[in-house]
Structure formats: structure tokens, C-alpha cells
Design a protein around this motif. Sequence first.
Motif, short mmCIF file in Angstrom:
data_model
loop_
_atom_site.label_atom_id
_atom_site.label_comp_id
_atom_site.label_asym_id
_atom_site.label_seq_id
_atom_site.Cartn_x
_atom_site.Cartn_y
_atom_site.Cartn_z
N GLU A 189 2.38 62.35 3.93
CA GLU A 189 2.43 61.26 4.90
C GLU A 189 3.86 60.90 5.28
OE1 GLU A 189 -0.15 58.13 3.45
OE2 GLU A 189 -1.92 59.37 3.86
N LEU A 226 -10.47 48.96 3.56
CA LEU A 226 -9.70 49.92 4.34
C LEU A 226 -10.63 50.50 5.40
CD1 LEU A 226 -6.72 50.89 4.10
CD2 LEU A 226 -7.68 53.13 3.55
N ASP A 243 -1.09 52.10 -3.02
CA ASP A 243 -2.39 52.74 -3.05
C ASP A 243 -2.38 53.77 -4.18
OD1 ASP A 243 -4.79 53.95 -2.78
OD2 ASP A 243 -4.45 54.79 -0.79
N GLY A 295 -8.75 63.77 5.58
CA GLY A 295 -8.17 63.29 4.32
C GLY A 295 -8.00 64.38 3.28
N ALA A 296 -7.19 64.08 2.26
CA ALA A 296 -7.05 64.97 1.10
C ALA A 296 -7.69 64.31 -0.12
CB ALA A 296 -5.60 65.28 0.81
N SER A 297 -7.39 63.00 -0.31
CA SER A 297 -8.01 62.27 -1.43
C SER A 297 -9.25 61.56 -0.90
CB SER A 297 -7.02 61.27 -2.02
OG SER A 297 -6.67 60.28 -1.08
N THR A 298 -10.20 62.36 -0.43
CA THR A 298 -11.40 61.79 0.20
C THR A 298 -12.32 61.14 -0.84
OG1 THR A 298 -12.26 64.02 0.05
CG2 THR A 298 -11.49 63.32 2.18
N LYS A 356 -1.96 50.91 8.39
CA LYS A 356 -1.16 51.84 7.59
C LYS A 356 -1.25 53.22 8.22
CE LYS A 356 -3.72 53.85 3.73
NZ LYS A 356 -3.63 54.21 2.31
N ASP A 373 -10.88 51.39 -0.50
CA ASP A 373 -10.89 52.54 0.41
C ASP A 373 -12.02 53.48 -0.04
OD1 ASP A 373 -10.40 54.93 1.75
OD2 ASP A 373 -8.44 55.29 0.88
N LYS A 412 -11.23 53.45 7.93
CA LYS A 412 -10.90 54.80 8.39
C LYS A 412 -12.06 55.31 9.24
CE LYS A 412 -8.18 56.47 4.39
NZ LYS A 412 -8.34 57.03 3.02
N GLN A 430 -0.54 57.25 -5.57
CA GLN A 430 -0.42 58.09 -4.37
C GLN A 430 0.54 57.52 -3.32
OE1 GLN A 430 -4.12 59.99 -2.54
NE2 GLN A 430 -3.71 58.39 -1.04
N GLU A 431 0.54 56.20 -3.14
CA GLU A 431 1.31 55.64 -2.03
C GLU A 431 2.05 54.37 -2.42
OE1 GLU A 431 -1.32 55.14 1.35
OE2 GLU A 431 -2.39 56.98 0.84
N HIS A 441 -0.98 63.79 -2.68
CA HIS A 441 -0.16 63.95 -1.48
C HIS A 441 1.21 64.56 -1.77
CE1 HIS A 441 -2.57 60.71 0.93
NE2 HIS A 441 -3.26 61.80 0.67
N GLU A 500 -4.43 48.87 -3.07
CA GLU A 500 -5.60 49.57 -2.54
C GLU A 500 -6.11 50.54 -3.61
OE1 GLU A 500 -4.72 51.58 1.16
OE2 GLU A 500 -6.18 53.15 0.69
N ARG A 516 -5.23 59.17 8.23
CA ARG A 516 -5.53 60.05 7.11
C ARG A 516 -4.28 60.86 6.79
NH1 ARG A 516 -10.95 59.78 5.41
NH2 ARG A 516 -9.87 60.41 3.51
N SER A 517 -4.28 61.48 5.62
CA SER A 517 -3.09 62.26 5.27
C SER A 517 -2.94 63.50 6.17
CB SER A 517 -3.13 62.66 3.80
OG SER A 517 -4.37 63.24 3.47
P1 PGA Z 1 -6.33 60.57 2.43
O1 PGA Z 1 -5.34 59.47 1.87
O2 PGA Z 1 -6.29 60.53 3.91
O3 PGA Z 1 -5.80 61.84 1.84
O4 PGA Z 1 -7.70 60.22 1.90
C1 PGA Z 1 -5.24 58.19 2.42
C2 PGA Z 1 -5.68 57.12 1.48
O5 PGA Z 1 -6.12 57.39 0.33
O6 PGA Z 1 -5.63 55.96 1.86
#
Ligand code: PGA
Length: 424
Positions: A204, A334, A241, A38-41, A387, A311, A336, A162-163, A153, A284, A365-366
Motif C-alpha cells: 500500500e 470498515l 490495522d 485484497g490480500a488479507s481477505t 483509508k 473489517d 469495502k 499490517q498497517e 503486505h 482496526e 484494497r491492497s
Molecule cells: P487487504 O488489506 O485489502 O489486503 O484486505 C486491507 C485491510 O486489511 O484493511
Amino acid sequence: RIRSIHAREILDSRGNPTVEADVILAGGASGRAATPSGASTGKHEAVELRDGVKDRYGGKGVQRPVARVNGEVAVTLQGMDAREQAAVDEALIDLDGTPNKRNLGANATLAVSMAVARAAAAAEGLWLWEYLGDPLKPLLPVPMMNILNGGVHAGWQGPDFQEYMIAPYGAPSVAEAVRWGSETYHALKDILKARGYTTGGGDEGGFAPAVSTNTEPLDLIVEAIERAGYAPGREIGIALDPASSAFYSNDVYSLRTEGLTLTAAEMVDRYRDLTAAYPVIVIEDGLAEDDWDGWRLLTKALGDRVELVGDDLFVTKVDRIDMGIRKGAANAVLIKPNQIGTVTETIAAVHLAQQQHWGAMVSHRSGETVDTFIADFTVAMQTGHLKTGAPARGERVEKYNQLIRIEEAAGDTARYAGRSGFVR
Ligand code: PGA
Ligand code: ZN
């Protein structure tokens, strides 16, 4: 029985290293899997172990987790029955010995855990979804396609949210849903071009236009759905999201594009307005990862109409989901796998949500690879929606393509979740 395990360092879709593992069984069957990133972990996620050696991949190398797999993990799991997923995952958890997989790294444990499941399915001559679930009850999920990217992202060039996803739940099958989504994606591209926006992509695969508000993408997407020939709301819904932890600090939410600073209560008002004006059916991470009071407010206001997915709030952990259930924060989780680090713990999170009649939305994940584990996993767990990014870019479409293959192979037993895939 597990004969050997071998891991290596490969690249993900952002060009960063990640862990891939191969598991070979005594009978010759094998399984391979790779961990995404992920990036926005969320700050409560399990630890993604990286080398921190600056002259290799800017510190992002994964030789340490790879070495853990090829050393102690391979030795410990050798001889175990690959069909005993829970026992294998328990052994990984014990070997790691920390609450957050700090020792082995969740990127190491997850690759091994998924590869073990794949090898076991291969040994039995089954598809992964058949092996993990009920082969007679495949539920094909609604693809939640992220067609417009913002936030981190998109390098903070576009919206704060973000989404922006589309959910073609009115389609008769997953193959048709993918087509509807793709057609809408292309219609959006034409609309963006006509408005003079760039059509470059975010992480993404969605477009990343430099819009000036967080609602403008909703207008653009509604127009795209119509231009593609579908009915917004009735046939294709919208999911958001905001990933709001990324713009939350000192108890306020800062919307850079709009020059606004909002409290949780003001954010809730905004979401109420958005869901009244647009066919938004899922939000989300509308509020931040530790803003439990805000989440309760949001759930009270919209929980009977909108699927509110946690998430960063839950990070796929049963104790945090349990807290959400007790507090009345959110109504969906969510899912993951790399936030928690093993297949068994991921299944436990799904089951807890389902027991509470909460939604469970499986997610990529991104930073991804072409690994399709989550596509099969979603069908097996019957979570009703998945997703996994835009209907573009190899690492995103490979999951959607796998759903098309599963639907085809399942034939008459295949059922498309449609609108029933969502909490409301
Ligand atoms: P991430 O983004 O994989 O960068 O955390 C996905 C999300 O936020 O759902
Ligand atoms: Zn998210």
C-alpha cells in the motif's frame, strides 16, 4: 437507459488481473469502473471469482467474471434506467442468486454497479459525489495514510501488525491534510534511512522496515510527525490495522517478531498500554474475524476512547454489523465495496453504522487500480475518514488527489471532517 455494458480483464497494482466495466447509456453518457482486490481477505467476504487456469496469470485470470458481464449481465441490465441504482443492483443480486455472489463474482458485479453510477452521474452532468450524496453538503474525509506496512503486505518481513496509519485531523482542509501526511511520510523515510533500515515499500505504498517489535513503528512515526513540524495527538493521530485474523489460530494471537503468544485478554491489555503510551485513536481488526468474545472485551475496555473498526469481522455485511451492534463488539465498520459486491449494499452498510452512531471508514484494497470511486463515495456518504494507503504510488495518491479536486470544486460548501470524523 443502459444501452450496452462491456467488461475486460486489466491489471491491478500488484500486477494481478481484475475486472473493469464500461457502461454506455442511450443518450451517449458513459461510466467506467474497476474492482480492487485484497490480500488479507476476510473469510466471510463475497466471492472474488477467478479462472483457476494455471497457465494464465497463475490461475488468477478473470475471464470467467468478464464473460458473465459481457453475457448474462449485459443482456439483463440492457434498457434499465441507470439512475435506478437499487433496481440495477437488485437485478445483479437476483441474477447471481447466491448469498456470496459465487455465480457472477463480486468482482464482476461491483465493477458494473460502480460503472452504472458513474454513467448516471455523467448523464446528469454531476460529479459522482454530487450524484450519490447531497451536493450542498460535501464532507471531506480525514485521509488515513498507511505509511508503514507489515504483515502479509510486507511479506512478513516487518512487524506483525499490517498497517500503521497517520490521520492529519488537525489540518484546516483536505489539501493541507494531504500535505501534512506527505511531509510526515518523507520525514519517516529520512529517519528509517538514518537508522539503517531499508525504505522499500509494501503493497500500500508505506515503508516496510524489518523492525523487531510491533511498537517500534509507533516510536518511529511519532518522531516523524515531530520532525515534520506537527504535534502528535493534537494535530496528527495514529491508526493501527493489526489485521489480526492473519496471526490468529487455535484461540491465540502469535506475534512472530516478539516471540509471544497472547490470548484475546492479553491482546486487549496490550492495546490498552499502546493507546496510553501513543496517540492511537483507531484500532482496526485488533482481534480476529470470529473472536466475538474477544471483541466484546476490547470494546468494553477501550470503546469509549478509541474507534474500534471491524473489517474482517463485518466484511461490509449488514447481518454481521447487526450482530456486532447486538453483542457490543466494535464501534465502527470498515467499508469495502468489493467485500459485498454492489453500491446499494455498500450504502446500506454505511447507513446502518450511521444510524447506530457508529463510525464508518471507507477503504481501498491492497490491490488497487487508479479508479477513484471510493473518494467520491466517501464525500457523498459523509463518513469523515477514508483509508487509501500511503501518500505515494499512483493508485493510492489518485484517491487523495480526487479529494483535493472535490474540495476545490465545492469551494465554500466544502467542510473538512477533522477530529469529528472519528468515534470517541
Ligand atoms: P487487504 O488489506 O485489502 O489486503 O484486505 C486491507 C485491510 O486489511 O484493511
Ligand atoms: Zn483491515
